[in-house]
Scaffold this motif. Structure first.
Motif, PDB file in Angstrom:
ATOM      1  N   SER A 102       0.812  -1.219   0.000  1.00 14.74           N
ATOM      2  CA  SER A 102       0.000   0.000   0.000  1.00 14.74           C
ATOM      3  C   SER A 102       0.846   1.270   0.000  1.00 14.74           C
ATOM      4  CB  SER A 102      -0.924   0.006   1.221  1.00 14.74           C
ATOM      5  OG  SER A 102      -1.757  -1.129   1.213  1.00 14.74           O
ATOM      6  N   GLY A 103       2.039   1.191  -0.595  1.00 18.37           N
ATOM      7  CA  GLY A 103       2.889   2.372  -0.698  1.00 18.37           C
ATOM      8  C   GLY A 103       3.628   2.735   0.576  1.00 18.37           C
ATOM      9  N   GLU A 104       3.724   1.785   1.510  1.00 20.27           N
ATOM     10  CA  GLU A 104       4.356   2.085   2.795  1.00 20.27           C
ATOM     11  C   GLU A 104       5.809   2.533   2.651  1.00 20.27           C
ATOM     12  OE1 GLU A 104       2.525  -0.688   2.115  1.00 20.27           O
ATOM     13  OE2 GLU A 104       1.680  -1.551   3.945  1.00 20.27           O
ATOM     14  N   ASP A 105       6.569   1.888   1.751  1.00 12.04           N
ATOM     15  CA  ASP A 105       7.975   2.260   1.579  1.00 12.04           C
ATOM     16  C   ASP A 105       8.099   3.716   1.114  1.00 12.04           C
ATOM     17  OD1 ASP A 105       8.500  -0.392   2.216  1.00 12.04           O
ATOM     18  OD2 ASP A 105       9.450  -0.876   0.300  1.00 12.04           O
ATOM     19  N   ASP A 106       7.306   4.103   0.138  1.00  8.13           N
ATOM     20  CA  ASP A 106       7.353   5.474  -0.387  1.00  8.13           C
ATOM     21  C   ASP A 106       6.925   6.481   0.671  1.00  8.13           C
ATOM     22  OD1 ASP A 106       8.270   4.584  -2.855  1.00  8.13           O
ATOM     23  OD2 ASP A 106       6.265   4.546  -3.746  1.00  8.13           O
ATOM     24  N   LEU A 107       5.900   6.140   1.436  1.00  9.78           N
ATOM     25  CA  LEU A 107       5.438   7.040   2.490  1.00  9.78           C
ATOM     26  C   LEU A 107       6.505   7.219   3.565  1.00  9.78           C
ATOM     27  CD1 LEU A 107       1.728   5.888   2.811  1.00  9.78           C
ATOM     28  CD2 LEU A 107       2.520   8.179   2.133  1.00  9.78           C
ATOM     29  N   LEU A 108       7.190   6.132   3.922  1.00  9.05           N
ATOM     30  CA  LEU A 108       8.247   6.235   4.921  1.00  9.05           C
ATOM     31  C   LEU A 108       9.391   7.101   4.390  1.00  9.05           C
ATOM     32  CD1 LEU A 108       9.222   5.483   7.734  1.00  9.05           C
ATOM     33  CD2 LEU A 108      10.280   3.440   6.733  1.00  9.05           C
ATOM     34  N   ALA A 109       9.787   6.879   3.158  1.00  6.79           N
ATOM     35  CA  ALA A 109      10.840   7.708   2.558  1.00  6.79           C
ATOM     36  C   ALA A 109      10.423   9.178   2.558  1.00  6.79           C
ATOM     37  CB  ALA A 109      11.160   7.230   1.146  1.00  6.79           C
ATOM     38  N   SER A 110       9.151   9.450   2.284  1.00  5.50           N
ATOM     39  CA  SER A 110       8.642  10.828   2.303  1.00  5.50           C
ATOM     40  C   SER A 110       8.789  11.463   3.678  1.00  5.50           C
ATOM     41  CB  SER A 110       7.175  10.873   1.881  1.00  5.50           C
ATOM     42  OG  SER A 110       7.053  10.586   0.519  1.00  5.50           O
ATOM     43  N   CYS A 111       8.611  10.676   4.726  1.00  5.08           N
ATOM     44  CA  CYS A 111       8.792  11.198   6.089  1.00  5.08           C
ATOM     45  C   CYS A 111      10.198  11.770   6.258  1.00  5.08           C
ATOM     46  CB  CYS A 111       8.578  10.101   7.122  1.00  5.08           C
ATOM     47  SG  CYS A 111       6.879   9.555   7.306  1.00  5.08           S
ATOM     48  N   TYR A 112      11.187  11.019   5.813  1.00  2.00           N
ATOM     49  CA  TYR A 112      12.578  11.462   5.949  1.00  2.00           C
ATOM     50  C   TYR A 112      12.858  12.655   5.041  1.00  2.00           C
ATOM     51  CZ  TYR A 112      13.480   7.494   8.949  1.00  2.00           C
ATOM     52  OH  TYR A 112      13.454   6.616   9.999  1.00  2.00           O
ATOM     53  N   ARG A 113      12.447  12.580   3.770  1.00  3.32           N
ATOM     54  CA  ARG A 113      12.682  13.691   2.833  1.00  3.32           C
ATOM     55  C   ARG A 113      12.016  14.978   3.303  1.00  3.32           C
ATOM     56  NH1 ARG A 113      12.136   9.790  -1.082  1.00  3.32           N
ATOM     57  NH2 ARG A 113       9.915  10.228  -1.300  1.00  3.32           N
ATOM     58  N   ASN A 114      10.748  14.894   3.698  1.00  2.00           N
ATOM     59  CA  ASN A 114      10.022  16.092   4.120  1.00  2.00           C
ATOM     60  C   ASN A 114      10.567  16.665   5.427  1.00  2.00           C
ATOM     61  OD1 ASN A 114       8.304  16.286   1.885  1.00  2.00           O
ATOM     62  ND2 ASN A 114       6.911  14.772   2.740  1.00  2.00           N
ATOM     63  N   SER A 115      11.001  15.804   6.328  1.00  2.00           N
ATOM     64  CA  SER A 115      11.607  16.276   7.578  1.00  2.00           C
ATOM     65  C   SER A 115      12.915  17.005   7.293  1.00  2.00           C
ATOM     66  CB  SER A 115      11.857  15.105   8.533  1.00  2.00           C
ATOM     67  OG  SER A 115      10.640  14.527   8.948  1.00  2.00           O
ATOM     68  N   LEU A 116      13.725  16.438   6.417  1.00  2.00           N
ATOM     69  CA  LEU A 116      15.000  17.077   6.069  1.00  2.00           C
ATOM     70  C   LEU A 116      14.781  18.395   5.333  1.00  2.00           C
ATOM     71  CD1 LEU A 116      16.919  13.848   5.075  1.00  2.00           C
ATOM     72  CD2 LEU A 116      17.493  15.347   7.001  1.00  2.00           C
ATOM     73  N   ALA A 117      13.819  18.445   4.428  1.00  2.00           N
ATOM     74  CA  ALA A 117      13.525  19.682   3.706  1.00  2.00           C
ATOM     75  C   ALA A 117      13.072  20.776   4.677  1.00  2.00           C
ATOM     76  CB  ALA A 117      12.467  19.438   2.637  1.00  2.00           C
ATOM     77  N   LEU A 118      12.237  20.419   5.630  1.00  2.00           N
ATOM     78  CA  LEU A 118      11.784  21.369   6.642  1.00  2.00           C
ATOM     79  C   LEU A 118      12.955  21.812   7.518  1.00  2.00           C
ATOM     80  CD1 LEU A 118       9.073  22.632   7.375  1.00  2.00           C
ATOM     81  CD2 LEU A 118       8.641  20.673   8.859  1.00  2.00           C
ATOM     82  N   ALA A 119      13.853  20.908   7.813  1.00  2.00           N
ATOM     83  CA  ALA A 119      15.052  21.245   8.582  1.00  2.00           C
ATOM     84  C   ALA A 119      15.879  22.292   7.834  1.00  2.00           C
ATOM     85  CB  ALA A 119      15.883  19.990   8.849  1.00  2.00           C
ATOM     86  N   VAL A 120      16.100  22.082   6.563  1.00  2.00           N
ATOM     87  CA  VAL A 120      16.885  23.029   5.765  1.00  2.00           C
ATOM     88  C   VAL A 120      16.201  24.395   5.737  1.00  2.00           C
ATOM     89  CG1 VAL A 120      17.685  23.545   3.421  1.00  2.00           C
ATOM     90  CG2 VAL A 120      18.056  21.270   4.392  1.00  2.00           C
ATOM     91  N   GLU A 121      14.886  24.411   5.526  1.00  2.00           N
ATOM     92  CA  GLU A 121      14.127  25.677   5.508  1.00  2.00           C
ATOM     93  C   GLU A 121      14.296  26.449   6.808  1.00  2.00           C
ATOM     94  OE1 GLU A 121       9.938  25.201   4.651  1.00  2.00           O
ATOM     95  OE2 GLU A 121      10.416  23.757   3.054  1.00  2.00           O
ATOM     96  N   ASN A 122      14.495  25.743   7.908  1.00  2.00           N
ATOM     97  CA  ASN A 122      14.607  26.369   9.222  1.00  2.00           C
ATOM     98  C   ASN A 122      16.045  26.428   9.737  1.00  2.00           C
ATOM     99  OD1 ASN A 122      11.707  26.931  10.395  1.00  2.00           O
ATOM    100  ND2 ASN A 122      11.605  25.098   9.116  1.00  2.00           N
ATOM    101  N   GLU A 123      17.007  26.264   8.839  1.00  2.00           N
ATOM    102  CA  GLU A 123      18.436  26.377   9.144  1.00  2.00           C
ATOM    103  C   GLU A 123      18.896  25.429  10.245  1.00  2.00           C
ATOM    104  OE1 GLU A 123      19.236  30.531   9.687  1.00  2.00           O
ATOM    105  OE2 GLU A 123      18.509  31.028   7.681  1.00  2.00           O
TER     106      GLU A 123
END
Length: 174
Positions: free
Chosen positions: A90-111
């Motif tokens: 049910s797309g679990e692998d992609d959703l989990l990868a998105s958690c890491y990518r989106n967290s890192l992107a938000l981290a970069v946005e917030n220095e």
């Protein structure tokens, strides 16, 4: 060892005591606290965290939201909602990868320069720990290959088995 390998580290212990820029919370969609690491982070941050989270309107699976750390040593908490394991079809692998990518992107946005992740979705959500560790390390590695803001990523594992899976993967990509 490559530069990205030097930027990733595995530690065992309590994510709530880390004195770094941001810790990641394996949250539920309400962002209002729960069991496991989510409950531990909410308890350590104090009631201000839940009050702040109520203003965010939740978070869909695979996405991330950022809050202050309040009473935590970490300046920020990045909340991400991992997938519930349903057998892998049910797309679990992609959703989990998105958690890491989106967290890192938000981290970069917030220095954010230093960030720690728990083993997202491997507790009550039932994602197989070895598979989750592989996805986590591969996704972070891909991100670090093009990012220059984040200096250090910690995989903060609650348990020896999870730490072993993460170390094996970090060593493989280093």
């Amino acid at each position: 060892m490559s530069s990205r390998g030097l930027r990733m580290e595995v530690v065992e212990g309590d994510i709530t005591v880390l004195d770094i820029d941001a810790i990641v919370n394996a949250a539920n969609e309400t962002l209002l606290g729960g069991g496991g690491v989510d409950g531990a982070i909410h308890r350590a941050a104090g009631p201000e965290l839940a009050i702040y989270c109520r203003t965010l309107g939740g978070c869909p699976t695979g996405e991330a939201r950022i809050t202050p750390g309040f009473r935590l040593p970490a300046r920020h908490v990045i909340h991400t909602v991992g997938p519930v394991w349903g057998g892998g079809q049910s797309g679990e692998d992609d959703l989990l990868a998105s958690c890491y990518r989106n967290s890192l992107a938000l981290a970069v946005e917030n220095e954010v320069r230093t960030i720690a992740f728990p083993a997202i979705s491997t507790g009550v959500y039932g994602f197989p720990a070895e598979r989750a560790a592989t996805i986590a390390v591969e996704t972070v590695t891909e991100f670090l290959n093009t990012d220059t803001v984040i200096a250090r990523v910690l995989f903060c594992c609650f348990g020896t088995e999870s730490a072993r899976y993460h170390r094996t993967n970090v060593n493989r990509v280093s």
